[in-house]
Scaffold this active site. Sequence first.
Site, short mmCIF file in Angstrom:
data_model
loop_
_atom_site.label_atom_id
_atom_site.label_comp_id
_atom_site.label_asym_id
_atom_site.label_seq_id
_atom_site.Cartn_x
_atom_site.Cartn_y
_atom_site.Cartn_z
N ASP A 98 22.37 31.84 -44.90
CA ASP A 98 21.59 33.07 -44.75
C ASP A 98 22.39 34.28 -45.24
OD1 ASP A 98 19.89 31.30 -43.37
OD2 ASP A 98 19.23 32.91 -42.04
N ASP A 119 9.33 34.30 -48.91
CA ASP A 119 9.62 33.11 -48.13
C ASP A 119 10.37 33.46 -46.85
OD1 ASP A 119 9.86 30.08 -48.05
OD2 ASP A 119 11.98 30.63 -48.02
N ASN A 172 15.91 35.27 -47.96
CA ASN A 172 16.52 35.02 -46.66
C ASN A 172 17.86 34.32 -46.81
OD1 ASN A 172 16.36 34.62 -43.60
ND2 ASN A 172 16.62 32.53 -44.35
N HIS A 213 12.77 35.42 -40.76
CA HIS A 213 14.14 34.99 -40.50
C HIS A 213 15.18 35.87 -41.19
CE1 HIS A 213 12.57 31.52 -38.49
NE2 HIS A 213 11.92 31.13 -39.57
N GLU A 229 5.39 34.95 -45.67
CA GLU A 229 5.29 33.73 -44.88
C GLU A 229 5.94 33.98 -43.52
OE1 GLU A 229 6.75 29.07 -44.97
OE2 GLU A 229 8.12 30.70 -45.48
#
Length: 517
Positions: free
Chosen positions: A197, A228, A126, A232, A265
Site C-alpha cells: 500500500d 480501485d 491504493n 482502502h 469501487e
Amino acid sequence: MKYQIGLFVTILVIIWSCSGKGEKEVENHWPHAGITYEIFIQSFYDSDGDGIGDFNGVIKKLDHVKELGANAIWFMPIMPSPTYHKYDVTDYKDVHPDYGTMDDFKRLLEEAHKRDIKIVIDLIINHTSTEHPWFQESQKSRDNPYRDYYVWAQKDTIADFINKKTITLDSDNIRQWHDPGFGEDYYYGFFWGGMPDLNFDNPKVREEIYEIGRFWLEDIGVDGFRLDAAKHIFPDDRPEDNHAFWKEFRDRMTAIKPDIYLVGEVYDRKEVVAPYLPGLPALFNFDFHYTLIEAYQKEDGMLLAKKQKEVLDFYLDITKDFIDATFSSNHDQPRLLNSLDENPRKLKQAINILMTMPGAPYLYYGEEIGMLGQKPDEHIREPFLWDIRANDRGRTTWIEPKYSIDETVTPLAIQKSMSTSYFNHYKDIIKLRNSNRALALGNLELYEGELAQPLMAYFRNHKHQEVFVAHNLSDVTHRLEIPEDYSHVIYKYGSPELEGTTVILPAYASIVIEKLD
C-alpha cells in the site's frame, strides 16, 4: 396526374416508414444514466496471433460495443504489471506491452471517440507492485528517499497485527503486514504481499498520484477513471481521511478536466458507500448485484425494488449530484448465468430488470452472449467467443477455458442470426432503455397494490413520460391489477398479456406499459 400524385404520396409514406420517424429517438445518457461496457483486454480480441487480447483487437470490435448500445468502455488495468490481471502496477505512465504501444492506445481512443464511445481506465493507486521502482527503492533502507512512499513498521511494534484472522468483502487475505526479508521491518499490503500500500499521509505520494491523473487526462486523453479499492486509501479505521482524500482528488482532477468521470469501487453496504459521494460522484452499487441474485433465490420480487429505492433515497440525503453505477455482474463475481442456475430465461429477465431500473448500468463483457464462469477469478475472465472455433481468428488463448467453450456457449456470430439469442435480447432491451427517457432518467416509485411474492413492480416517471414495469421471478403464472390509464405496451418478454387493467405474467415474464394521456 392523379396516378402520379398517388404514387408520390405512397413513396413518401414508404420513406417515412423506413426512416424510423414513428420510433422514439435513441439517446446517449452517459454518464448519469448511460451504459458502460467492461472489457478485460487480455480476453477480448487477439489481433496479432500471440494468444493475448490487445488494443488493436478492441479497435476491430468497437462496432460490437456500438451495436450493443453501450456508450462507454471501462478497461480493466492496462498498465505494465507482473500479473495477468494487472492490478499491481510497475509503471503508471505506460501501457503493458502485451496489449500494444501507447500509440496503439491513442489510436483506440481516437476510434472510440469517433463512435461517440467514452473511455474509462482502471486507476490503481491504493497500492503498487513490489516490482515498482518506488518500492524497490523503499525497501533498501530506512533513510531511502522513497521509504515513506509506503507504510513500514518495525516487527515488534506490530506484533499483535501481523496475523489478521478476518476477511473482508473485497479481500480474503488474512495477512496484511509482510516481511520483505531485509531485517526487522515489515510493510503494509492490504490485499497481499505483492501489492504494498502507498502511504497517502505523505504529501509527495499524493502529488505523484495527481501527476499520474494529469498525464492520462491531458497527455493521453482518457475520459475518466475507475478507482480501485477506493475505501482502502487509508486503513478502515480512518474513513474520514478516505472521504477527504477523494474530495481532494476530485478537485485536482476536475481542475484538469471539468467533465471528468470518476467511478469508485467501495465494496460495502450503502451506509459505508454513501459518504464517498462528494469525492466520487459515481459509485458501484454492490447492493444491487447481491440483492438481484437473492431475489431470484428467494423468489421475492420486491426485495430488489425496495432495496434500490432505499439506496437511492439514502444517497439523495447526502447529495443530489450522484451517479448510481448499477451492475448485475463484474470481473470479481461468478458469471450471471452461473448465479442464476444457468437458466436462460432468468438471465434475459435479469438484464430486463437492470435496464428498467434507475442508474447508470455496467455490462461485463461476454454476458451478452451468455458466457459462463466461476471462481477462481481467471475463469470469470475467460476468452470471448466471437465465432465457432474454426473461424475465430481473434479468440484469445492465454488460458484454457473451463466454462465458456463452444460446447456450452453459442458464439456471437451465430447468435447474431438467432432472433431469440442472448445478444439480440440484450440489444433490444438496451435500445428500449435508450429510447425511453422514463426508463433511463426517471425516478423510481414502488407499486403499492397487492402482489404475489415473486412479482416485482414499479413505476418510472420522467417529465412527460410515465411507465409501469413488472417482472415475474418465478416459474408460475401470476396476475396483478394496474391503473387503467396504463394501456400502451412498449415491451414484452415471456408472452405477458394486458387484459383491461389486468397484467398476466407467465413464468419469468417482463412487461413495460406506458401511460397514455
